[in-house]
Design a protein around this motif. Structure first.
Motif, mmCIF file in Angstrom:
data_model
loop_
_atom_site.group_PDB
_atom_site.id
_atom_site.type_symbol
_atom_site.label_atom_id
_atom_site.label_comp_id
_atom_site.label_asym_id
_atom_site.label_seq_id
_atom_site.Cartn_x
_atom_site.Cartn_y
_atom_site.Cartn_z
ATOM 1 N N MET A 34 0.830 -1.194 0.000
ATOM 2 C CA MET A 34 0.000 0.000 0.000
ATOM 3 C C MET A 34 0.864 1.242 0.000
ATOM 4 N N PRO A 35 0.465 2.298 -0.723
ATOM 5 C CA PRO A 35 1.223 3.541 -0.703
ATOM 6 C C PRO A 35 1.140 4.203 0.653
ATOM 7 N N ARG A 36 2.229 4.739 1.117
ATOM 8 C CA ARG A 36 2.236 5.421 2.405
ATOM 9 C C ARG A 36 1.451 6.721 2.315
ATOM 10 N N GLY A 37 0.945 7.124 3.461
ATOM 11 C CA GLY A 37 0.188 8.349 3.519
ATOM 12 C C GLY A 37 -1.267 8.180 3.124
ATOM 13 N N LYS A 38 -1.645 6.993 2.652
ATOM 14 C CA LYS A 38 -3.019 6.722 2.269
ATOM 15 C C LYS A 38 -3.754 6.093 3.446
ATOM 16 N N SER A 39 -4.950 6.587 3.700
ATOM 17 C CA SER A 39 -5.724 6.050 4.812
ATOM 18 C C SER A 39 -6.061 4.595 4.553
ATOM 19 N N ALA A 40 -5.708 3.746 5.470
ATOM 20 C CA ALA A 40 -5.954 2.314 5.291
ATOM 21 C C ALA A 40 -6.080 1.653 6.640
ATOM 22 N N ILE A 41 -6.810 0.568 6.660
ATOM 23 C CA ILE A 41 -6.967 -0.215 7.873
ATOM 24 C C ILE A 41 -6.088 -1.444 7.725
ATOM 25 N N PHE A 222 -17.982 3.846 5.559
ATOM 26 C CA PHE A 222 -16.566 3.620 5.824
ATOM 27 C C PHE A 222 -16.077 2.321 5.188
ATOM 28 N N THR A 223 -16.921 1.293 5.157
ATOM 29 C CA THR A 223 -16.524 0.039 4.528
ATOM 30 C C THR A 223 -16.266 0.246 3.037
ATOM 31 N N LEU A 224 -17.147 0.977 2.365
ATOM 32 C CA LEU A 224 -16.948 1.269 0.943
ATOM 33 C C LEU A 224 -15.684 2.085 0.722
ATOM 34 N N GLN A 225 -15.448 3.038 1.619
ATOM 35 C CA GLN A 225 -14.252 3.866 1.493
ATOM 36 C C GLN A 225 -12.987 3.032 1.670
ATOM 37 N N ARG A 228 -11.910 0.626 -1.169
ATOM 38 C CA ARG A 228 -11.293 1.248 -2.344
ATOM 39 C C ARG A 228 -9.779 1.164 -2.284
ATOM 40 N N THR A 229 -9.226 0.934 -1.098
ATOM 41 C CA THR A 229 -7.784 0.783 -0.941
ATOM 42 C C THR A 229 -7.452 -0.706 -0.886
ATOM 43 N N GLU A 230 -6.220 -1.022 -1.115
ATOM 44 C CA GLU A 230 -5.786 -2.421 -1.088
ATOM 45 C C GLU A 230 -5.647 -2.872 0.363
ATOM 46 N N GLN A 231 -6.434 -3.850 0.756
ATOM 47 C CA GLN A 231 -6.491 -4.282 2.140
ATOM 48 C C GLN A 231 -5.824 -5.643 2.331
ATOM 49 N N SER A 232 -4.969 -5.727 3.347
ATOM 50 C CA SER A 232 -4.310 -7.002 3.642
ATOM 51 C C SER A 232 -5.329 -8.054 4.052
ATOM 52 N N SER A 242 -13.422 -12.658 -1.008
ATOM 53 C CA SER A 242 -13.707 -11.716 0.081
ATOM 54 C C SER A 242 -14.830 -10.763 -0.295
ATOM 55 N N MET A 243 -14.780 -10.210 -1.518
ATOM 56 C CA MET A 243 -15.801 -9.260 -1.944
ATOM 57 C C MET A 243 -17.166 -9.927 -2.037
ATOM 58 N N MET A 244 -17.211 -11.169 -2.528
ATOM 59 C CA MET A 244 -18.481 -11.883 -2.617
ATOM 60 C C MET A 244 -19.074 -12.118 -1.222
ATOM 61 N N LEU A 245 -18.223 -12.536 -0.290
ATOM 62 C CA LEU A 245 -18.692 -12.820 1.063
ATOM 63 C C LEU A 245 -19.130 -11.545 1.775
ATOM 64 N N ILE A 246 -18.377 -10.468 1.604
ATOM 65 C CA ILE A 246 -18.728 -9.186 2.223
ATOM 66 C C ILE A 246 -20.058 -8.678 1.669
ATOM 67 N N PHE A 247 -20.221 -8.755 0.359
ATOM 68 C CA PHE A 247 -21.472 -8.305 -0.261
ATOM 69 C C PHE A 247 -22.652 -9.115 0.249
ATOM 70 N N LEU A 248 -22.494 -10.442 0.297
ATOM 71 C CA LEU A 248 -23.590 -11.307 0.734
ATOM 72 C C LEU A 248 -23.965 -11.034 2.185
ATOM 73 N N ALA A 249 -22.979 -10.857 3.033
ATOM 74 C CA ALA A 249 -23.249 -10.608 4.453
ATOM 75 C C ALA A 249 -23.976 -9.280 4.645
#
Length: 290
Positions: A34-41, A222-225, A228-232, A242-249
């Motif tokens: 992930m690029p530094r300085g970018k908000s990420a969890i 916040f989840t949508l935001q 948009r970033t690359e999450q570990s 992951s996206m399919m499971l998150i959407f379904l839940a």
């Protein structure tokens, strides 16, 4: 040692811990690409190397299998909305209006930049912590700040890594408080509030609906935001799965809230819609085969 020197030492220790935590987040961002300085969890469950390629392939296949389930859930949800629109009873219900007021209130905070990211980071990491503990793991460290956070635990599975994207932490807290207060107060009973020259009827359940709308919208925005970033978290499980499971839940949760607040729709309607769709598709496939 004097009180002044103790205070100075405590301050130096705190600054050192904050500096080490920021350095840790930067290292984790670099590790996740992930690029530094970018908000990420950033969330670390365990540091025992990459997953086996075979398991990643299985999760990719599982993601493909979840795709028609997600499509079916979307169609059912849209049919429920259509039925509610035709019936019109849902749009007149207290649950809908106060849920909508709570959602709009949260969205309006964005216009004045009053949506604290640190509140989401805390909820995100606390969900990791709770699911890790429920999975029998130990939590060795947790850090939260506005730009990101991380949890270090020896429990690493799909539930632990993806739960913050599927479970609205503060909405669960609101439901827990609702269950607690229901033991002492009739939440649906109208209460007359005398004002200066008139009186007003009030129900405690209105606050519950409002908070559910606010906290659910908080979770979704916040989840949508974050997605948009690359999450570990997503990389560990395969992004497509992951996206399919998150959407379904999330659509399942929204549907459950919708049915709970609707005075006319129930779970039987969900079952009937699903059965009719499957029967229709099966008939169409048989017709294509012949």
């Amino acid at each position: 040692m004097s009180a002044v020197s103790k205070s100075q030492r405590k301050r130096r220790k705190l600054l050192k811990e904050q500096s080490e935590a920021k350095l840790r987040i930067k290292e984790l961002q670099d590790a996740a690409g992930m690029p530094r300085g970018k908000s990420a969890i950033i969330s670390v469950e365990q540091d025992d190397g990459e997953e086996l390629p075979a398991w990643r392939k299985r999760k990719a296949v599982m993601g493909v299998l979840l795709l028609p389930v997600c499509l079916l859930a979307s169609v059912i949800f849209m049919e429920l909305l259509f039925n509610a629109a035709v019936d019109k009873a849902f749009w007149k219900s207290e649950g809908f209006w106060f849920f909508a007021f709570g959602s709009v209130f949260w969205l309006s905070l964005g216009w004045v930049n009053l949506q604290p990211a640190v509140a989401y980071v805390f909820a995100h990491e606390m969900t990791h912590v709770i699911t890790a503990r429920l999975s029998g793991g130990e939590v060795h460290g947790m850090h939260v700040e506005e730009s990101g956070g991380y949890v270090e635990t020896d429990a690493s599975n799909t539930l632990v890594t993806l739960s913050p994207y599927m479970v609205p932490f503060y909405t669960v807290v609101v439901f827990a408080l609702y269950g607690f207060f229901c033991l002492f107060v009739d939440m649906h009973r109208p209460v007359t509030i005398p004002l200066i020259v008139w009186s007003m009827e009030f129900k405690w359940i209105w606050i519950f609906y409002w908070l559910v709308g606010l906290t659910w919208c908080f979770h979704i925005t916040f989840t949508l935001q974050v997605l948009r970033t690359e999450q570990s978290d997503l990389l560990l499980n395969g992004e497509f799965f992951s996206m399919m499971l998150i959407f379904l839940a999330n659509i399942a949760l929204l549907g459950a809230l919708f049915i709970s607040a609707s005075p006319t729709l129930g779970w039987q309607d969900v079952w009937e819609d699903a059965r009719n769709i499957v029967i229709t598709l099966w008939g169409w496939m048989k017709g294509m085969a012949t």
